[in-house]
Write a protein that holds these residues in place. Sequence first.
Motif, mmCIF file in Angstrom:
data_model
loop_
_atom_site.group_PDB
_atom_site.id
_atom_site.type_symbol
_atom_site.label_atom_id
_atom_site.label_comp_id
_atom_site.label_asym_id
_atom_site.label_seq_id
_atom_site.Cartn_x
_atom_site.Cartn_y
_atom_site.Cartn_z
ATOM 1 N N GLU A 68 42.204 40.157 33.745
ATOM 2 C CA GLU A 68 43.193 39.459 34.560
ATOM 3 C C GLU A 68 43.885 40.396 35.547
ATOM 4 O O GLU A 68 44.708 39.966 36.354
ATOM 5 N N ASN A 69 43.539 41.685 35.489
ATOM 6 C CA ASN A 69 44.116 42.698 36.376
ATOM 7 C C ASN A 69 43.171 42.924 37.554
ATOM 8 O O ASN A 69 42.064 43.429 37.385
ATOM 9 N N HIS A 70 43.596 42.547 38.751
ATOM 10 C CA HIS A 70 42.721 42.609 39.924
ATOM 11 C C HIS A 70 42.257 44.025 40.228
ATOM 12 O O HIS A 70 41.084 44.253 40.557
ATOM 13 N N PRO B 88 40.666 37.604 44.518
ATOM 14 C CA PRO B 88 42.070 37.692 44.090
ATOM 15 C C PRO B 88 42.307 36.799 42.875
ATOM 16 O O PRO B 88 41.553 35.858 42.613
ATOM 17 N N ASN B 89 43.367 37.078 42.143
ATOM 18 C CA ASN B 89 43.611 36.391 40.875
ATOM 19 C C ASN B 89 43.663 34.876 40.998
ATOM 20 O O ASN B 89 43.161 34.155 40.129
ATOM 21 N N ARG C 77 40.651 30.749 38.196
ATOM 22 C CA ARG C 77 40.132 29.383 38.180
ATOM 23 C C ARG C 77 38.623 29.354 37.977
ATOM 24 O O ARG C 77 38.097 28.512 37.254
ATOM 25 N N LEU C 78 37.922 30.285 38.636
ATOM 26 C CA LEU C 78 36.465 30.284 38.583
ATOM 27 C C LEU C 78 35.912 30.880 37.289
ATOM 28 O O LEU C 78 34.809 30.535 36.875
#
Length: 324
Positions: free
Chosen positions: A203-205, A247-248, A253-254
Motif C-alpha cells: 500500500e506504500n507507493h 498512484p494509490n 482499486r485495481l
Amino acid sequence: MQLAIYGAGSTGCYLGGLLQLCGHQVSLICRPRIRDAIINAGGITLTDYRGQNEKVMPASLITELAGETFDAVFVTLKCHQLASAVNDLKQLAEKGAELVFMQNGLDSLDAILNQLPKGAVYQGITPFNVLSLDNAHFHRGTEGSFLFHRTPITEQLAQHLSAIGFPCELQADMKPVIYGKLLLNLNNALNAIADQPIKTQLENHALRKVYAAAQREWLEVAKAEGVELVQFTAVKPSWMPIVLGFPNWIFLRLAKTMLDIDPLARSSMWEDIQLGRKTEIEFLNQAVVKRGEILGVDVSVNRKISSLIHSLECGDTVSLEELY
C-alpha cells in the motif's frame, strides 16, 4: 501413497498436513525442534487468511533416516541447504522415491543435480506465504495453489488436493513457472528490508516503485534469455511493474486480489532475518544480478536490494532511503 516431506519447516509442514488430510501416509523428515513441537501440540494446525482451521497428525516424524522408502518426497529445504542433504536425497531416490524440489529462485539444483539418479528429479513451486506460529501452527497468509511438474504421482495428488478444496496446477515445463514465480519473489527481500507486513508494504507507493523497478530488470533479463514467464496473477507479467507504479487511488482499486492477504503476513526472508538465519538472496535478486551482468542488462536495483540483505544478514541496520 507413502509420502515424505524432507526438511519440513513452515511450507513443508503445511504441504504435509494437506497431503495427510488427503488420506496419504505422510512422514515429516524434520529437525528435533519441529518433531517435539508437533508432538507437544498433538498435531499440526493449518489455518489460512480465508478461514481454514484444521488439525492433523502426520503418519510419522523422522529426524534421521533409517532406510525408509517412499513413493514421493517433497524437498522443502532452503536453496542453500540442499548440498548438505544430497546423500540422504540420493538414498531416497535410489530406493524408488520421486524427488520433487520445492525451492524458489534460480539455479538451486545446479550443485547437486549430477549426484542424483536421472529421472528422479522434478520441481514444484509454492506461490503463497506460510508463517510458522507457536504450537506447530502454520498459517497461509496469501493466495495461490501449489504447482508441480506433471508426473503420474503428481496427477493423482492434484486430484486428491482438489477433492479437499485445495486445487493445484501441473506443468510439463517448469522453467517458465520458476521465472514467473521469481517476478513475485523479488519482493521477499524488499519486504525484509521494509520490515513491514506485505499488505502495508504494497500500500506504500514509494516501496511499490522499487518493487516495480526490480521486476522490470528481471523481465529484461528473461526477455534476453528468450523465456516467457508464466502468469501468476490477474495481470500479465509484463504489466505488473506498470500496475505497481500506479498512484494509490488507482492501485488500491485495481489490485484488490493482490491485497486480499492476511494483514500480518510477511515474507519468509523477513522471518529468516529476524531469526538470524542465512537467506536465499543468492537465488533471488542476486541471481537476477548475476544473469543481468552476463547479458549486459541494467540490474542496479536488484544489486542494491541484494547488498542491503547481506548487510542485514551481518546484523547491520539499513535504511529504506537507500532504495529511493
